[in-house]
Design a protein around this motif. Sequence first.
Motif, PDB file in Angstrom:
ATOM      1  N   ALA A  20       0.834  -1.199   0.000  1.00 14.90           N
ATOM      2  CA  ALA A  20       0.000   0.000   0.000  1.00 14.90           C
ATOM      3  C   ALA A  20       0.874   1.257   0.000  1.00 14.90           C
ATOM      4  O   ALA A  20       1.864   1.335   0.729  1.00 14.90           O
ATOM      5  N   GLY A  21       0.499   2.212  -0.849  1.00 15.57           N
ATOM      6  CA  GLY A  21       1.221   3.480  -0.897  1.00 15.57           C
ATOM      7  C   GLY A  21       2.383   3.506  -1.861  1.00 15.57           C
ATOM      8  O   GLY A  21       3.059   4.531  -2.007  1.00 15.57           O
ATOM      9  N   ASP A  22       2.638   2.398  -2.540  1.00 12.67           N
ATOM     10  CA  ASP A  22       3.717   2.334  -3.537  1.00 12.67           C
ATOM     11  C   ASP A  22       3.100   2.197  -4.932  1.00 12.67           C
ATOM     12  O   ASP A  22       2.497   1.156  -5.230  1.00 12.67           O
ATOM     13  N   PRO A  23       3.179   3.189  -5.799  1.00 11.53           N
ATOM     14  CA  PRO A  23       3.918   4.443  -5.617  1.00 11.53           C
ATOM     15  C   PRO A  23       3.124   5.531  -4.893  1.00 11.53           C
ATOM     16  O   PRO A  23       3.714   6.432  -4.313  1.00 11.53           O
ATOM     17  N   ILE A  45      -2.818  -6.931   0.774  1.00  8.27           N
ATOM     18  CA  ILE A  45      -2.366  -5.547   0.809  1.00  8.27           C
ATOM     19  C   ILE A  45      -1.369  -5.400   1.948  1.00  8.27           C
ATOM     20  O   ILE A  45      -1.708  -5.601   3.116  1.00  8.27           O
ATOM     21  N   GLY A  46      -0.133  -5.051   1.615  1.00  8.55           N
ATOM     22  CA  GLY A  46       0.892  -4.884   2.635  1.00  8.55           C
ATOM     23  C   GLY A  46       0.800  -3.521   3.299  1.00  8.55           C
ATOM     24  O   GLY A  46       0.782  -2.498   2.620  1.00  8.55           O
ATOM     25  N   ILE A  47       0.729  -3.511   4.613  1.00  9.03           N
ATOM     26  CA  ILE A  47       0.789  -2.256   5.362  1.00  9.03           C
ATOM     27  C   ILE A  47       2.259  -1.911   5.554  1.00  9.03           C
ATOM     28  O   ILE A  47       3.012  -2.700   6.128  1.00  9.03           O
ATOM     29  N   PRO A  48       2.713  -0.754   5.057  1.00  3.79           N
ATOM     30  CA  PRO A  48       4.146  -0.423   5.120  1.00  3.79           C
ATOM     31  C   PRO A  48       4.669  -0.429   6.557  1.00  3.79           C
ATOM     32  O   PRO A  48       3.987   0.025   7.480  1.00  3.79           O
ATOM     33  N   PHE A  49       5.877  -0.962   6.696  1.00  5.42           N
ATOM     34  CA  PHE A  49       6.500  -1.075   8.016  1.00  5.42           C
ATOM     35  C   PHE A  49       7.995  -0.853   7.853  1.00  5.42           C
ATOM     36  O   PHE A  49       8.584  -1.231   6.844  1.00  5.42           O
ATOM     37  N   SER A  50       8.615  -0.257   8.865  1.00  2.83           N
ATOM     38  CA  SER A  50      10.022   0.132   8.763  1.00  2.83           C
ATOM     39  C   SER A  50      10.994  -1.034   8.902  1.00  2.83           C
ATOM     40  O   SER A  50      12.162  -0.914   8.531  1.00  2.83           O
ATOM     41  N   ASP A  51      10.532  -2.173   9.420  1.00  2.70           N
ATOM     42  CA  ASP A  51      11.432  -3.314   9.617  1.00  2.70           C
ATOM     43  C   ASP A  51      10.766  -4.611   9.163  1.00  2.70           C
ATOM     44  O   ASP A  51      10.486  -5.503   9.963  1.00  2.70           O
ATOM     45  N   PRO A  52      10.524  -4.743   7.843  1.00  5.84           N
ATOM     46  CA  PRO A  52       9.830  -5.939   7.325  1.00  5.84           C
ATOM     47  C   PRO A  52      10.782  -7.119   7.196  1.00  5.84           C
ATOM     48  O   PRO A  52      11.255  -7.463   6.113  1.00  5.84           O
ATOM     49  N   GLY A  56      12.241  -9.832   1.209  1.00  8.55           N
ATOM     50  CA  GLY A  56      13.459  -9.624   0.443  1.00  8.55           C
ATOM     51  C   GLY A  56      13.561  -8.170   0.005  1.00  8.55           C
ATOM     52  O   GLY A  56      12.702  -7.339   0.302  1.00  8.55           O
ATOM     53  N   VAL A  57      14.599  -7.873  -0.764  1.00  8.38           N
ATOM     54  CA  VAL A  57      14.909  -6.484  -1.098  1.00  8.38           C
ATOM     55  C   VAL A  57      13.798  -5.813  -1.901  1.00  8.38           C
ATOM     56  O   VAL A  57      13.537  -4.622  -1.732  1.00  8.38           O
ATOM     57  N   VAL A  58      13.111  -6.550  -2.774  1.00  7.00           N
ATOM     58  CA  VAL A  58      12.080  -5.936  -3.618  1.00  7.00           C
ATOM     59  C   VAL A  58      10.958  -5.355  -2.763  1.00  7.00           C
ATOM     60  O   VAL A  58      10.556  -4.193  -2.931  1.00  7.00           O
ATOM     61  N   ILE A  59      10.452  -6.147  -1.821  1.00  6.71           N
ATOM     62  CA  ILE A  59       9.347  -5.661  -0.988  1.00  6.71           C
ATOM     63  C   ILE A  59       9.862  -4.707   0.085  1.00  6.71           C
ATOM     64  O   ILE A  59       9.171  -3.744   0.459  1.00  6.71           O
ATOM     65  N   GLN A  60      11.083  -4.911   0.568  1.00  6.48           N
ATOM     66  CA  GLN A  60      11.680  -3.935   1.488  1.00  6.48           C
ATOM     67  C   GLN A  60      11.723  -2.554   0.847  1.00  6.48           C
ATOM     68  O   GLN A  60      11.336  -1.549   1.463  1.00  6.48           O
ATOM     69  N   ASP A  61      12.169  -2.494  -0.399  1.00 11.13           N
ATOM     70  CA  ASP A  61      12.260  -1.203  -1.095  1.00 11.13           C
ATOM     71  C   ASP A  61      10.881  -0.578  -1.287  1.00 11.13           C
ATOM     72  O   ASP A  61      10.725   0.651  -1.213  1.00 11.13           O
ATOM     73  N   ALA A  62       9.869  -1.411  -1.539  1.00 10.65           N
ATOM     74  CA  ALA A  62       8.506  -0.899  -1.686  1.00 10.65           C
ATOM     75  C   ALA A  62       8.025  -0.282  -0.370  1.00 10.65           C
ATOM     76  O   ALA A  62       7.352   0.764  -0.364  1.00 10.65           O
ATOM     77  N   ASN A  63       8.360  -0.911   0.743  1.00 14.15           N
ATOM     78  CA  ASN A  63       8.023  -0.359   2.057  1.00 14.15           C
ATOM     79  C   ASN A  63       8.686   0.996   2.256  1.00 14.15           C
ATOM     80  O   ASN A  63       8.053   1.938   2.747  1.00 14.15           O
TER      81      ASN A  63
END
Length: 257
Positions: A20-23, A45-52, A56-63
């Motif tokens: 959620a929120g990307d972009p 729907i992923g709720i953005p979080f600072s420490d997912p 992996g890196v793809v979803i980390q970057d989306a957060n």
Amino acid sequence: MSRIPNAFKNGTAFIGFLTAGDPTIEKTVEYILAMDEAGCDLIEIGIPFSDPMAEGVVIQDANVRALKHNTTTDDVFEIVKKVRQKTDVPLVFLTYINPVFFYGYEEFFKKCNEYGVDGIISPDLPYEEKGEIADIAAQNGVDVISLIAPTSKERIQMIASDATGFIYVVSSLGVTGMRSEIKTDLNAIISDIKDVCDIPVAVGFGINTPEQASKISKISDGVIVGSAIVKIIEEHGENASEALKEYVSDMKNACIQ
């Protein structure tokens, strides 16, 4: 009542994930509707979080991108509200437990019920602590989705015995991300689950090609794809709708062949 059973009514379900929120908030609404139109049977729907930590890196970057836009949990509820004006597709939140705890369990699940969220997946909530939210979630018609990992063999019976919605089988050890090969003995894991319960079993982590989806669909009730979808959004930014539709359509077709 949860809409999750609807996802599995017509053969193997294709389940897609996005952050959620990307972009942007508006584009997340558009992309969920595009995925629904293209054949997604259920959308996480992923709720953005600072420490997912499970990502992996793809979803980390989306957060990171979503949090740079200051996407809040309330914003994610607004996304669901707008989506629900257009579709009844089953929706599940994927969130770490911290944002839910700080939002307040009662308020969070009350809003899930009010806005039309059918389930929650929390990668960092151990089975032993599921009771923290299970009753509150159930009172609000929200399924707490159980995860079973390749290392969980001795725990399968325990985890599956009180599962609701569907069971999320993690296909590979490690974090999320696209994999060229999945070596886990999924047949054995799914067979052990089916010995205990009859709710749907969906497989995720690493799946990204139609060939993989087709293979997994023959032994499971659902195929889950996250990183490949998030990568399309990363590559196309605010113009990802058509690419998403094409990819989801290909993957859905692979699930029903």
